[in-house]
Design a protein around this motif. Structure first.
Motif, PDB file in Angstrom:
ATOM      1  N   LEU A 153       0.009   7.706  -2.659  1.00 34.92           N
ATOM      2  CA  LEU A 153       1.085   8.585  -2.624  1.00 34.92           C
ATOM      3  C   LEU A 153       1.210   9.824  -3.479  1.00 34.92           C
ATOM      4  O   LEU A 153       1.328  11.055  -3.106  1.00 34.92           O
ATOM      5  CB  LEU A 153       2.600   7.982  -2.550  1.00 34.92           C
ATOM      6  N   LEU A 190       4.736   4.834   2.285  1.00 33.48           N
ATOM      7  CA  LEU A 190       6.181   5.473   1.982  1.00 33.48           C
ATOM      8  C   LEU A 190       7.146   4.658   2.314  1.00 33.48           C
ATOM      9  O   LEU A 190       8.161   4.354   1.686  1.00 33.48           O
ATOM     10  CB  LEU A 190       6.168   6.972   2.442  1.00 33.48           C
ATOM     11  N   ILE A 212      -0.047   8.124   4.832  1.00 26.19           N
ATOM     12  CA  ILE A 212       0.578   7.300   3.789  1.00 26.19           C
ATOM     13  C   ILE A 212       2.123   6.800   4.289  1.00 26.19           C
ATOM     14  O   ILE A 212       2.706   6.264   3.447  1.00 26.19           O
ATOM     15  CB  ILE A 212       1.173   8.429   2.652  1.00 26.19           C
TER      16      ILE A 212
END
Length: 211
Positions: free
Chosen positions: A74, A121, A117
């Protein structure tokens, strides 16, 4: 005595770096499937095909694994987005059309990054534990602020209605994350080009000064 029918298979010995990557890949799958709170190091070790003692030779805690498997990717992704946001135009000839194109390119980059991602997340946001919240504050929140700052620097280059850049950035990230997640879950098929164009039009023309 039973005759041997072939050579004895040899087990490939992984380097420390390869073993570490194997564990990280397994941890990422387990975290995505069960979240931070529901994941155990023994489950990660089993997913990696090793024993828990070997896992602890490379990572001293579940939180350290979370940092490497979830937070580091991230961090790299949001750094790319912050760079893609760019600086204000170099001259006063910029127009609404240029702002539209710059925004469209940024949203396209955001969709690409978010496609990779989004599950990570989700683990961070919905972990319900301190490491997840702390990681969000140290990794994702700063890039939201940075993108909002870029918008503020560009405010003088086009005619627009009054708006809060922080709210706009969170609206943008939330819309992209939800759309990508819905696509992953099979709820709908994402037409990336159309989605990027429509979201760009909604933001730019919706915020543009009314005639």
């Amino acid at each position: 005595m039973t005759p041997r029918t072939g050579p004895t298979p040899t087990r490939t010995r992984l380097s420390a770096e390869e073993r570490r990557e194997q564990i990280v890949d397994a941890a990422r799958r387990v975290f995505i499937a069960h979240g931070l709170g529901g994941s155990r190091t023994r489950d990660i070790a089993a997913e990696a095909g090793i024993n828990e003692a070997l896992l602890y030779r490379h990572f001293d805690s579940k939180e350290a694994l979370f940092e490497t498997a979830i937070v580091d990717p991230l961090r790299a992704a949001v750094a790319h987005l912050a760079e893609a946001a760019g600086d204000p135009p170099a001259d006063a000839e910029s127009s609404l059309e240029e702002m539209h194109e710059r925004t469209r390119m940024f949203i396209g980059d955001l969709v690409t990054v978010m496609s990779d991602i989004a599950p990570l997340l989700g683990v961070m946001i919905f972990s319900g534990e301190a490491p997840g919240a702390q990681s969000f504050q140290s990794t994702v929140a700063p890039v939201l602020d940075q993108v909002a700052d870029v918008i503020r620097k560009n405010l003088g280059w086009w005619d627009h209605r009054a708006f809060d850049p922080d709210n706009v950035v969170r609206l943008l990230f939330g819309a992209v994350w939800f759309e990508v997640t819905a696509n992953r879950l099979g709820e709908r098929s994402l037409d990336t080009v159309t989605f990027v164009d429509e979201l760009t039009d909604t933001l730019i023309f919706g915020l543009a000064a009314r005639p």
